[in-house]
Design an enzyme around this catalytic site. Structure first.
Site, PDB file in Angstrom:
ATOM      1  NE  ARG A 178       2.421  13.048   4.326  1.00 31.21           N
ATOM      2  CZ  ARG A 178       3.173  11.941   4.365  1.00 31.21           C
ATOM      3  NH1 ARG A 178       3.095  11.059   3.381  1.00 31.21           N
ATOM      4  NH2 ARG A 178       4.016  11.733   5.366  1.00 31.21           N
ATOM      5  CB  CYS A 237       8.696   9.190   0.056  1.00 30.92           C
ATOM      6  SG  CYS A 237       9.196   7.566   0.676  1.00 30.92           S
TER       7      CYS A 237
END
Length: 281
Positions: A178, A237
């Site tokens: 990701r 994040c």
């Protein structure tokens, strides 16, 4: 107080009047799965805190998937769960601490110090001989004064300004794929904040789901930081949740001082003008 508590130690404290257990189990793809698991069986006396409903603020489409809640409203919600001045909070989940760490950080942000995360969560509790029950808890509504420690956070404008100033480095807790912009399923745009470093939060854990020993975490983080002062780092994040896991790991390692970008990638990528980087570095 250590940021973590072991199941054997918690078992000795079970039943204490000042102990408040908070079940933080959650699944991002199935938001009600945590509550369902709680209703099927939880640590004796535990109350449930929902990531979306209790530990996050309202979404606007521009502030990320799990916005930082208003501190005064958060204090009211947490007090309704029984958290009060003088109590001892233990948060747990079944995901290696990734959601319990959010509550740990939120309480610390509010100035509440007596909070720990159950190392290894439900699995460690059961492995140590602990039992689960489905009885509804008796909740005594508490009260405590929220004293937000806003020096612990940065906003998107500060991160954007830092792209030129380079006063701190952003550390992204997402999985490497990701981070690189591959296989994004949660956010509409793939990639990462330019200049960010990647430290997957799962690297803080052992195979059994418990945190690595403090000395191991300290050594690994020092190598990762490569001489950088931890005070010159900001954790992020996807939505400000697993970044708290890295902050918890740093606390376990005896390396406090990093800050949180609460909006994280889901907020960052919601504004078309903000730059996006892709690739492993």
């Amino acid at each position: 107080m250590s940021p973590l508590i072991q199941a054997s130690e918690l078992a000795k404290q079970l039943g204490r009047a000042d102990l408040v257990l908070i079940d933080c189990r959650h699944e991002l793809a199935q938001p009600e799965a945590g509550k369902q698991a709680y209703e099927q069986g939880h640590l004796p006396g535990a109350v449930f805190a929902h990531l979306d409903q209790d530990l996050s603020g309202p979404k606007t489409g521009r502030n990320g998937r799990h916005p930082l809640p208003d501190p005064l409203q958060l204090a009211v919600k947490l007090a309704a769960l029984g958290i009060r001045t003088g109590c001892h909070v233990v948060a747990y989940d079944a995901q290696g601490g990734m959601f319990a760490a959010r509550l740990w950080w939120l309480l610390r942000w509010l100035g509440f110090e007596s909070v720990q995360v159950l190392d290894g969560g439900v699995n460690a509790w059961l492995a140590a001989g602990g039992q689960l029950d489905a009885n509804p808890p008796n909740i005594t509504v508490g009260t405590f004064e929220a004293k937000p420690q806003n020096a612990k956070i940065v906003n998107a404008d500060t991160v954007l300004d830092n792209l030129d100033r380079q006063e701190f480095v952003v550390i992204d807790a997402r999985a490497p794929g990701r981070f690189a912009g591959e296989g994004e399923t949660l956010d509409p745009i793939a990639g990462h904040i330019p200049g960010a470093m990647n430290r997957f939060f799962q690297l803080n854990l052992q195979a059994d789901g418990r945190f690595k020993p403090a000395e191991t975490l300290r050594s690994e983080w020092q190598v990762f930081l490569d001489g950088r002062d931890v005070h010159d780092t900001v954790q992020q994040c996807g939505s400000g949740v697993t970044a708290c896991h890295n902050l918890l790991a740093l606390a376990v390692a005896g390396m406090p001082g990093s800050r949180l970008y609460p909006g994280s990638w889901s907020e960052w990528c919601s504004e078309p003008g903000r730059p996006v980087a892709r690739g492993a570095a």
